[in-house]
Design a protein around this motif. Structure first.
Motif: not given
Length: 110
Positions: A63, A106, A109
């Motif tokens: 993260a 993206d 994630r």
């Protein structure tokens, strides 16, 4: 995604071309963003982190790497906008390169 970035850079960032993708002003920032993307990809190998003993730490590292990538993309976007204000070039290809890296971010994630 990597193939697309390479194709755009090879086609648009070469000697003798007036309308380059990045130019001298944006190349360092794009290189920084690519390094951040590479770091996020290396950490992304911990996608199955929940099944590992250090799952929480690995997930947090992933993260954090994506967050650093997002910050770098934001800075690059800002620099492209600022460069466009002082140049006659449109930097359309720079926008396409940013979009490619943003799509890669993206995917990390998920």
């Amino acid at each position: 995604m990597v193939d697309e970035i390479v194709r755009l850079l090879v086609e648009w960032e070469r000697d003798g071309r007036e309308d380059v993708a990045l130019g001298r002003q944006l190349r360092p920032s794009f290189a920084t963003t690519l390094r951040a993307f590479a770091a996020a990809l290396r950490v992304a190998e911990t996608q199955d982190a929940a099944n590992r003993p250090d799952g929480g730490a690995a997930a947090q590292a992933a993260a954090d790497a994506v967050r650093r990538l997002d910050d770098s993309l934001g800075e690059l976007r800002h620099q492209v906008r600022e460069t466009r204000r002082t140049s006659e070039q449109d930097y359309f290809v720079a926008g396409a390169l940013i979009l490619d890296v943003a799509r890669g971010a993206d995917a990390l994630r998920l």
